[in-house]
Design an enzyme around this catalytic site. Sequence first.
Site, mmCIF file in Angstrom:
data_model
loop_
_atom_site.group_PDB
_atom_site.id
_atom_site.type_symbol
_atom_site.label_atom_id
_atom_site.label_comp_id
_atom_site.label_asym_id
_atom_site.label_seq_id
_atom_site.Cartn_x
_atom_site.Cartn_y
_atom_site.Cartn_z
ATOM 1 N N GLU A 198 -15.867 6.350 6.776
ATOM 2 C CA GLU A 198 -15.322 6.093 8.339
ATOM 3 C C GLU A 198 -14.749 6.878 8.641
ATOM 4 O OE1 GLU A 198 -11.097 5.158 6.358
ATOM 5 O OE2 GLU A 198 -11.055 7.004 6.042
ATOM 6 N N LYS A 241 -2.580 7.216 1.300
ATOM 7 C CA LYS A 241 -2.702 7.609 2.607
ATOM 8 C C LYS A 241 -0.781 8.486 2.732
ATOM 9 C CE LYS A 241 -2.045 4.725 6.737
ATOM 10 N NZ LYS A 241 -2.665 5.319 7.399
ATOM 11 N N ARG A 269 1.200 -1.496 0.246
ATOM 12 C CA ARG A 269 -0.398 -0.323 0.162
ATOM 13 C C ARG A 269 1.270 1.385 -0.547
ATOM 14 N NH1 ARG A 269 -4.343 0.746 4.829
ATOM 15 N NH2 ARG A 269 -2.192 1.137 6.065
HETATM 16 N N1 PXG Z 1 -8.218 5.352 8.176
HETATM 17 C C1 PXG Z 1 -7.816 5.819 7.715
HETATM 18 C C2 PXG Z 1 -8.073 7.188 7.046
HETATM 19 C C3 PXG Z 1 -6.884 5.656 8.043
HETATM 20 O O1 PXG Z 1 -5.529 7.019 8.281
HETATM 21 C C4 PXG Z 1 -7.405 3.979 8.583
HETATM 22 C C5 PXG Z 1 -8.758 4.219 8.302
HETATM 23 C C6 PXG Z 1 -7.166 2.042 8.499
HETATM 24 O O2 PXG Z 1 -6.638 1.489 8.117
HETATM 25 P P1 PXG Z 1 -5.399 0.377 8.437
HETATM 26 O O3 PXG Z 1 -5.193 -0.523 7.673
HETATM 27 O O4 PXG Z 1 -4.601 1.162 9.240
HETATM 28 O O5 PXG Z 1 -6.331 -0.677 9.351
HETATM 29 C C7 PXG Z 1 -6.136 4.472 8.637
HETATM 30 C C8 PXG Z 1 -4.428 3.625 9.576
HETATM 31 C C9 PXG Z 1 -1.160 7.184 12.719
HETATM 32 C C10 PXG Z 1 -2.592 6.251 12.772
HETATM 33 O O6 PXG Z 1 -1.316 7.501 13.989
HETATM 34 C C11 PXG Z 1 -3.013 5.698 11.238
HETATM 35 C C12 PXG Z 1 -3.801 5.541 10.393
HETATM 36 C C13 PXG Z 1 -5.229 5.935 11.867
HETATM 37 C C14 PXG Z 1 -4.956 5.808 13.232
HETATM 38 C C15 PXG Z 1 -3.948 6.844 13.473
HETATM 39 O O7 PXG Z 1 -0.490 6.430 11.963
HETATM 40 N N2 PXG Z 1 -4.322 4.941 9.844
#
Ligand code: PXG
Length: 289
Positions: free
Chosen positions: A182, A149, A50
């Site tokens: 989301e 991301k 990703r």
């Molecule tokens: N939506 C968004 C907008 C995200 O940034 C997720 C969903 C969940 O995706 P994953 O692949 O992790 O199941 C994310 C994930 C941080 C942090 O501080 C990163 C995320 C979310 C919250 C905190 O690193 N990214």
Amino acid sequence: MKIWLDGELVDKSQAKISVFDHGVLYGDGVFEGIRAYNGRVFRLEEHIRRLFDSAKAILLNIPYTQEEVIQFTVDTVAANDLKDGYIRLVVTRGDGELGLNPYLCPKASMFIIASTIKLYPEEHYTNGLALITCSTRRPAPGAMMPQVKSLNYLNNIMAKVEAIQSNALEAIMLNEQGYVAECTGDNLFILKNGVLITPLISDGALDGITRSVILQLADRLGVPVKEQSMTRYDIFVADECFLTGTAAEVIPVISLDRRIIGDGKPGPQTLRFIEAFREEANSTGTPIV
Ligand code: PXG
């Protein structure tokens, strides 16, 4: 703490990037958040894939192969003696000139932090979260693609601020059409009449890796799944609701905008998914050696 920075493991105090880095000046870059459980990095290949897809979408050339980045990530966790933790991998456009032109940044910069994270207090994993809907929308696909991301998380940060100002820990973000996309850093699921339902990626959700783990577990648990557009109403009248994310893991939701979901307690299917997720997380992954 040792930080991996552009090919070297350096002490945290030496881990510095330029004020002319376009990641700092313009949010020009991409990142990943990855977890390690029980001496293994969970879904590492998927996260690195990703990362490279996000980089490709913004024409950012990562000067390593995916296999190399996998190895650097494992090396960083090992150098910090972590068995369980949270890994932040960041690739910026690199050191450049003032002005937007990314072609004036000769080489991308990459760093890897291996540490820990706690998104929500522990009690909410047993009692559930109360959500609000925020007014900040997920960007339309004609703006920066929501699948990338990127280092531009200001929409999500503003959404988080709205949640905090309403004494909530998390907020639901709608897309420009008013469909649920989301939360600020988590994907959303509901259960209705035995079916597991989650918004479409094309409604503005990040293609979450925990989301895809849950879809795999649903298949294994024999729970039917639908990916479809969803409104707030669907959540108000759902039997159960939960959120997923690498940082959040799997967390129950018990209300949205003061409407109690189901009986106001984490639902039985949700608890099954939490248990199946913990089992999967603790028994699979790339060994840290
Ligand atoms: N939506 C968004 C907008 C995200 O940034 C997720 C969903 C969940 O995706 P994953 O692949 O992790 O199941 C994310 C994930 C941080 C942090 O501080 C990163 C995320 C979310 C919250 C905190 O690193 N990214």
